[in-house]
Design an enzyme around this catalytic site. Structure first.
Site: not given
Length: 254
Positions: A32, A49, A143
């Site tokens: 955020d 962004h 991962l």
């Protein structure tokens, strides 16, 4: 670095590394602050962004360096469709760029990619890119990166309930045997352990419909840091906070 919320700072940590302590198997992050980061610099939201996408790379690198097994990033919520069409287009365009140009790098690093959410809403072209990324990295053993796209925690629970109801209607399932394990197996995150810690950046203190079932016993960490400023030091501090928590899962302290 901006301060952490509700956490006493105990001195600087080496860049990108955590203090000694248990490492969470699964870290989930609500990314955020992109818009506020851009606004504070007089830039368009699209620039925020883009900077946020660069922070994803730093976060992923830190997660791998610290031995985290699963990293889930809340990249686009089901509510984000309500944003201005131009901003949605910027976000989906950025996603398409990274899928086309960055997946091969992640594949070389043995990262497994998985998407959770109503991804069909993004259209055929982007869905094809996502399917390609999942197929290419399916056999990787490093991962696991879960990208929550058009995801909502409530709708996740609803679709699991609907799947169980259909099975019961077909006579394949006794409703009386439905338990928490069975529900978990029908969530979009099936096969992935619940997050040990959920992080939210930008100073907001809410889950915003993210992994509502899965977060039942997750540790919550809230950072003042805006997402585009997130780096290895931030990740190390999250791990340090987590390592100092006592997780009892409802049991009485010893």
């Amino acid at each position: 670095m901006p301060p952490l919320v509700g956490v006493a700072r105990t001195g600087a940590l080496p860049t990108g590394t955590s203090s000694c302590g248990p490492i969470p198997a699964h870290v989930a992050i609500i990314m955020d602050g992109n818009g506020r980061w851009a606004a504070s610099r007089g830039l368009p939201r699209a620039a925020g962004h883009k900077a946020g996408a660069e922070a994803v790379t730093r976060c992923l690198r830190a997660a791998r360096a610290n031995g985290v097994d699963y990293l889930t990033l809340y990249a686009f919520s089901s509510e984000n469709w309500r944003r201005e069409p131009s901003e949605v287009a910027d976000l989906t365009g950025l996603l398409k760029f990274y899928l086309r140009h960055k997946v091969s790098e992640l594949h070389q690093e043995q990262v497994k990619i998985r998407f959770v959410g109503e991804v069909g809403r993004f259209g055929a072209d982007l869905c094809a890119e996502m399917a390609r990324a999942e197929a290419l990295t399916a056999g990787n053993t490093g991962l696991t990166l879960l990208l929550a796209l058009s995801y909502g925690g409530r709708s996740d629970i609803v679709q699991a309930a609907q799947a169980l109801a259909r099975a019961a209607q077909r006579g394949e399932l006794d409703p009386g045997l439905i338990d928490e394990t069975m529900v978990s197996r029908h969530l979009l995150t099936a096969g992935v352990p619940d997050p040990d810690v959920i992080v939210r950046t930008s100073g907001e203190h809410r889950l915003s419909n993210f992994l509502l079932w899965q977060s039942a016993y997750a540790e919550l960490v809230f950072l003042e840091t805006l997402w585009p400023d997130f780096d290895g030091d931030c990740f190390a501090r999250v791990l340090d906070i987590y390592g100092r928590r006592e997780r009892r899962f409802g049991a009485r302290p010893a």
